[in-house]
Scaffold this motif. Structure first.
Motif, PDB file in Angstrom:
ATOM      1  N   UNK A 174       0.830  -1.199   0.000  1.00 24.87           N
ATOM      2  CA  UNK A 174       0.000   0.000   0.000  1.00 24.87           C
ATOM      3  C   UNK A 174       0.869   1.256   0.000  1.00 24.87           C
ATOM      4  N   UNK A 175       0.558   2.193  -0.886  1.00 22.63           N
ATOM      5  CA  UNK A 175       1.160   3.530  -0.811  1.00 22.63           C
ATOM      6  C   UNK A 175       0.018   4.474  -0.476  1.00 22.63           C
ATOM      7  N   UNK A 218       3.315  -1.265   3.978  1.00 21.66           N
ATOM      8  CA  UNK A 218       2.655   0.040   3.942  1.00 21.66           C
ATOM      9  C   UNK A 218       3.685   1.147   3.887  1.00 21.66           C
ATOM     10  N   UNK A 219       3.523   2.048   2.934  1.00 25.94           N
ATOM     11  CA  UNK A 219       4.336   3.260   2.891  1.00 25.94           C
ATOM     12  C   UNK A 219       3.389   4.455   2.921  1.00 25.94           C
ATOM     13  N   UNK A 220       3.796   5.507   3.623  1.00 25.80           N
ATOM     14  CA  UNK A 220       2.987   6.717   3.677  1.00 25.80           C
ATOM     15  C   UNK A 220       3.803   7.858   3.077  1.00 25.80           C
TER      16      UNK A 220
END
Lengths: 338, 338
Positions: free
Chosen positions: B98-99, B132-134
Motif C-alpha cells: 500500500x502507498x 505500507x508506505x505513507x
C-alpha cells in the motif's frame, strides 16, 4: 489506532515504528487472517510442490530518487532481496511494478531501470514480471516502485524468533545508520554535507556464506525502517527475552555519529539497507563473527549484545556504565527513506 | 519512445495500448532480460521444486476508489487472481503493498482492506505478506495498491499464443466494456448516469471449470486495459495469424452500447475486470461454450470469431457486411481505470 470516523493516516504510520505496528495489528492482521501474516516477518513462507518458498513485497517511495551510494532502483532490488535472504530464502525472482507521474523524464526512468537491472545481476535474481501505471501530474511524486521477491527456502534450515535462547549473542554486520542519514542529507534541507554514503547492497551472498559455513544461527533480520533499535524491540517482544546491547560495541562511523548528533538523531534508529543482525548460539558466536568479517559486506561485524531471561525488553548499556531501555521508533517520523 | 533528453512519460504509457507496448519493448525488455519477461504475458511462469509456478504483479491506481460493482480493494485482488488464472495457474497467495497519502481516512482504508479480504476469500487466495508506505499530503492521490500473486501451474497444461492454429475459434465469456465505462461514469465529469456496474470478479473458478472439463483450450486472456480489441491485436501479432471478429456476435449490453455511443467510445476498447477470451480448437468450441454458460461468470459467453492464416492482424466484420481492421488502443488514453 482505532477506526473512528475522524482518524487519518499519518506519516508515522509508514516509518516502521509504533504506528506502523498498530496499523498492522489492528487492520491488516484483523482482515488478512493467515498463518504467515500473523508472524509479521518481513517475508512469508509457504509450501509449494513439496518444498518451502518465501515471498515478500515492498513499495519504495524514497525521496530524493538518487542519493550517494544508490537510487530508488537499486534500493527496490536490494530491499526485497535482503528480506528474502534474512528469512533463509535464496532470492531468485523479482516482479516490479511502477507507478509513474505524468511528465516524468524517460531518461530518468531509464537510469532507474538500468540500476535495477545492475542490482538484480549483482544479487543473482531475475526480474520476470513488470507492470506500469501512469497517474496524472500531481497525483504521485515522480515514481514509486513495488518489488515482490520469491525464492526457495534452504532445506533443513530453522530460523525464527522462536529459536532464540537465553545466552544467545547478538551480532551486527557493520556500521549502522548510514542509509537513513544519507537520504536525509540528500534532501538538502539541513544545509549539511558529510562523507556518508548509503550502504544499500544485496545481502544474499554474505548471508549465504554465513548459513552455509556456520552453525548455531538462530535468527536474522535486516535493519531497515526504524533501524537497529526498532528491530531489536520487535525481536525481544516476539521471543519474550531481554536483550542487553553494549553501546560501545555498536558499529557507527564517526562521520555518521557526528552528523546524527548535530541533527539530534540517534544512529540506532536510522535505517540501513545493507546491514543485518544475527542472533547466534553463544558457543558459535566467534566463529560466525570470523566468517562474516571475511566478506566485504560483513567486514565491520561486531558482537554487540546478548539475550537473557526477561520481559521482552531491550536495554542499552552505555559507555559510562549506565543502562537505559530502548523503545521502538515513535514520535518524529523519518518518512520516505526507502 | 526513444530515450532522448526531452522525452517524458505520458498518460498513454499506462493505458495498455501502443505507448505501453513501446515502453515495455524499448525499456523493460531491454534491461530485464529473462525468458519470462520476453514473452510479455500477464504472468511469468518459472520452475521451482520440480514444478511450475506463476507470478504476476499489478499496481492499482483506479480513480475514483469506489464505483458501482467494486472498489480499488476488490479490483486489486481480482485483477491479480485473473492474471494467474488465464495463465493456467491456480491462484493461491497474494502479497499486497500500500502507498497511502498522509491524511487518508482510516475508516476508508479499513473499508478497502475488508473488501480485499472478502475478494480474497471469494477467490480462494490467502494474503500472506503486506507492506505500507505513507507519503506526504499531495505526493500521492489517496491510495495505490500493488498486489502480486503466486500460484502453481496445472500439470500437463499447455496454454499460449504458440498453441493457436488457423481455424481455432474465439470465445468471449460475456459482455465487454462495463468496467471501464462504469469507472469513467463514476468520475461524474460527464453528468451521465446509467445502469452499468463494473464486472469486477475473480475468474479462477470459471476458468478452473473450463480447463478441467474441456479439451482443446489453446489460450486464455483476461480483457483489462485496452479491452477486447487491444488484447486481440496483441494475440494476433504474437501468433502471426489473422483474427476475424463478427461484430454482431460480440456481447455488449444495450446500456453500455448506448452510453459508449454518447461518449464517442468503442466498447471493444473498454476494459473488463471479470471477462476473458478463450481460443479453442474449432472441434471443441461448442463444448467449451456450453461449459462456460453453465457458470454465472460465463453465462453470457459467445463465439465471436475465428483465426485464419494471415499477417497477424485483426479484422471486424461489421453488422452491415463491411470489414475494418482493428488496431491497438492509441491516442486518447483512458487513464486510471484499474
Amino acid at each position: 489506532m482505532r477506526s473512528n470516523g475522524g482518524e487519518t493516516i499519518q506519516l508515522g504510520h509508514g516509518d516502521g515504528g509504533v504506528l506502523t505496528r498498530q496499523l498492522i495489528k489492528h487492520l491488516f492482521l484483523r482482515y488478512f487472517k493467515s498463518t504467515q501474516i500473523q508472524e509479521m516477518d518481513d517475508a512469508a513462507v509457504f509450501r509449494t510442490g513439496g518444498r518451502s518458498g518465501a515471498i515478500t513485497t515492498d513499495t519504495f517511495v524514497v525521496s530524493p530518487l538518487f542519493f550517494p551510494g544508490g537510487d530508488i532502483g537499486r534500493l527496490s532490488v536490494c530491499g526485497t532481496v535482503n528480506d528474502l535472504a534474512v528469512n533463509g530464502a535464496v532470492p531468485r525472482y523479482l516482479a516490479a511494478a511502477f507507478t509513474i507521474e505524468e511528465g516524468f523524464g524517460v531518461p530518468v526512468l531509464e537510469r532507474i531501470v538500468r540500476s535495477m537491472a545492475d542490482a538484480a545481476r549483482e544479487s543473482g535474481v531475475q526480474v520476470i514480471a513488470a507492470d506500469t501505471k501512469v497517474v496524472e501530474k500531481g497525483s504521485a511524486d515522480g515514481i514509486f516502485i513495488t518489488t515482490t521477491g520469491y525464492g526457495p527456502v534452504r532445506r533443513g534450515l530453522r530460523l525464527g524468533v522462536r529459536m532464540i535462547r537465553s545466552g544467545d549473542r547478538l551480532v551486527v554486520s557493520g556500521n549502522v545508520g548510514e542509509h537513513g542519514l544519507t537520504v536525509l542529507l540528500a534532501r538538502e534541507q539541513f544545509g549539511l554535507h558529510a562523507e556518508i554514503r548509503s550502504d544499500c547492497a544485496p545481502l544474499a551472498d554474505v548471508i549465504d556464506r554465513l548459513l552455509s559455513e556456520c552453525t548455531g544461527i538462530r535468527f536474522l533480520r535486516d535493519l531497515t525502517r526504524g533501524g537497529l533499535a526498532t528491530a531489536l524491540t520487535e525481536v525481544a517482544e516476539s521471543c519474550g527475552l531481554d536483550v542487553i546491547v553494549e553501546e560501545s560495541q555498536v558499529p557507527v562511523s564517526s562521520a555518521c555519529a557526528g552528523v546524527a548528533d548535530i541533527l539530534g538523531l540517534d544512529p540506532l534508529y536510522l535505517a540501513c539497507e545493507g546491514k543485518f543482525l544475527a542472533v547466534v548460539d553463544a558457543r558459535y558466536a566467534e566463529e560466525a563473527l570470523c566468517c562474516l568479517r571475511q566478506h566485504p559486506l560483513g567486514s565491520g561485524a561486531k558482537l554487540v549484545g546478548q539475550f537473557r531471561t526477561g520481559k521482552g525488553q531491550v536495554f542499552l548499556r552505555t559507555a559510562v556504565g549506565g543502562t537505559r531501555r530502548l523503545l521502538p521508533l515513535s514520535g518524529r517520523p523519518l518518512p520516505r527513506i526507502c
